[in-house]
Write an enzyme that holds these catalytic residues in place. Structure first.
Site, PDB file in Angstrom:
ATOM      1  N   CYS A  33       0.808  -1.217   0.000  1.00  0.00           N
ATOM      2  CA  CYS A  33       0.000   0.000   0.000  1.00  0.00           C
ATOM      3  C   CYS A  33       0.841   1.268   0.000  1.00  0.00           C
ATOM      4  CB  CYS A  33      -0.952  -0.004   1.187  1.00  0.00           C
ATOM      5  SG  CYS A  33      -0.143  -0.192   2.787  1.00  0.00           S
ATOM      6  N   HIS A 217      -1.230   1.472   7.337  1.00  0.00           N
ATOM      7  CA  HIS A 217      -1.724   1.497   5.965  1.00  0.00           C
ATOM      8  C   HIS A 217      -1.522   2.885   5.375  1.00  0.00           C
ATOM      9  CE1 HIS A 217      -4.157  -0.266   2.733  1.00  0.00           C
ATOM     10  NE2 HIS A 217      -4.614   0.957   2.550  1.00  0.00           N
TER      11      HIS A 217
END
Length: 300
Positions: A33, A217
Site C-alpha cells: 500500500c 496502511h
C-alpha cells in the site's frame, strides 16, 4: 503484508477524476500500500502517466517509472552545483536505492504533536513532492497534561516507556507520565483523533492529493469540498455498497471536519457518536438536497 517480487502484477484500472480519465493501480488484499499510495497520488495529479491500455504493470516497471519521475521532479538540482543542489542530489541517490522499501513495507514513526520522525525512507515523499499526513495527534488545548507527557516524542519512544510501566520499572513522576501516555495510546487505537483530523484538514489544500498513514496502511487521499476521500485500491475488496461513496466505489469518504461531525467529546477524548448521529439525521430530514450532496462527491 504479503511478500512481493519484481514480477508481481498490479492491475491498471481507469477512473474518472475531476473530469479526466486517469489510469490507477490496484492491488490484491495484502499488496504494497505504501508504493501504491505514492504512485496513485502522482497519477491523479498528472505528474506520472501510464497508458490505460496496460492491463497490468510489474513491480519492476512501477519502481522504474517512479525513479524516472523522481529524477524529473528534481532536474534543476541535478544541473546546479550550489550547496543546496548538492544536498538534493545526495538525497536523490539514497532515495532511488530506497524505493523498493515502498513495496517491502515502510517503517513510519509518528509524532503525537504532529508530523513524523524523519528517516531516509520519508525523503522519498519529499523528493516526489507528495505530502504525507497522519491524524494521530494529541489535543494540547483540551488535554494539556497528556500533551506534556507525550511532548515531541515519537511512537517508538513512547511505547518503550509503556513497556517499562508494565514491567514495574518506573515510579514517581516517571510512572505518572507513563500512565498518561499509556491511557492516550489505549483510547486512540483508531489512530485518528479530533486534533489530528483538524490538522489534516488544515494541512491539505482544497483539491490536493496526498497520502494518509493510519494503522500501518498508506492511502491515497483527496480533499474535496472540505471532505477527505480515500482511493480504494483493493481489487479483492467485497465490502457492502453502503461502505463506499454513492457516486463511485473507487472512493471512500473517510471523515468530515470536526465542525461537521461531533464537536463534543467524552471523557476519554473520543467523539460522542450518539449526538453526532442525531444531528446528522436531523440535518438530512430538514435538507434532503444537502443529504444528496453529502453522499455523492463531485470528484468522479
Amino acid at each position: 503484508m504479503a511478500s512481493v517480487d519484481s514480477n508481481d502484477l498490479f492491475p491498471v484500472r481507469t477512473i474518472n477524476f475531476l473530469g479526466r480519465d486517469v489510469p490507477t493501480l490496484g492491488q490484491n488484499e495484502f499488496g504494497p500500500c505504501a508504493l501504491l499510495g505514492v504512485v496513485n497520488a502522482l497519477l491523479l495529479r498528472g505528474t506520472l502517466k501510464i497508458s490505460s491500455d496496460h492491463g497490468a504493470l510489474t513491480l519492476q516497471d512501477v519502481l522504474a517509472r517512479l525513479a524516472d519521475r523522481m529524477m524529473e521532479a528534481n532536474q534543476r538540482a541535478q544541473e546546479s552545483s550550489d550547496e543546496a543542489s548538492l544536498n538534493v542530489r545526495a538525497a536523490l541517490d539514497g532515495a532511488v536505492t530506497r524505493l523498493p522499501t515502498l513495496a517491502e513495507g515502510l517503517d513510519v514513526n509518528v509524532k503525537f504533536n504532529g508530523g513524523f520522525e524523519f528517516t531516509s525512507d520519508l525523503a522519498i515523499f519529499d523528493l516526489l513532492d507528495v505530502r504525507l499526513v497522519h491524524g494521530w495527534r494529541v489535543d494540547g488545548e483540551n488535554d494539556p497534561e497528556t500533551a506534556e507527557a507525550l511532548g515531541s516524542r515519537s511512537y517508538n519512544e513512547c511505547i518503550q516507556e509503556v513497556v517499562q510501566l508494565r514491567t514495574d520499572e518506573l515510579e514517581g513522576a516517571a510512572k505518572q507520565r507513563a500512565e498518561l501516555v499509556s491511557a492516550f495510546l489505549e483510547r486512540t487505537k483508531t489512530q485518528l483523533t479530533y486534533a489530528g483530523l483538524a490538522e489534516i484538514h488544515s494541512t491539505l489544500r482544497e483539491n490536493e492529493v496526498g497520502v494518509l498513514y493510519r494503522n500501518l496502511h498508506f492511502s491515497t487521499v483527496f480533499k474535496r469540498d472540505g471532505v477527505l476521500y480515500a482511493l480504494v485500491t483493493d481489487i479483492g475488496c467485497r465490502r457492502p455498497a453502503s461502505f463506499f461513496t454513492r457516486a463511485s466505489r473507487r472512493w471512500r469518504a473517510l471523515t468530515r471536519p470536526p465542525a461537521q461531525t461531533a464537536s463534543r467529546r467524552t471523557s476519554s477524548g473520543s467523539a460522542s457518536t450518539t449526538s453526532a448521529a442525531t444531528r446528522t439525521s436531523a440535518t438530512r430530514r430538514s435538507n434532503p438536497r444537502r443529504r444528496r450532496a453529502a453522499r455523492t462527491p463531485t470528484i468522479c
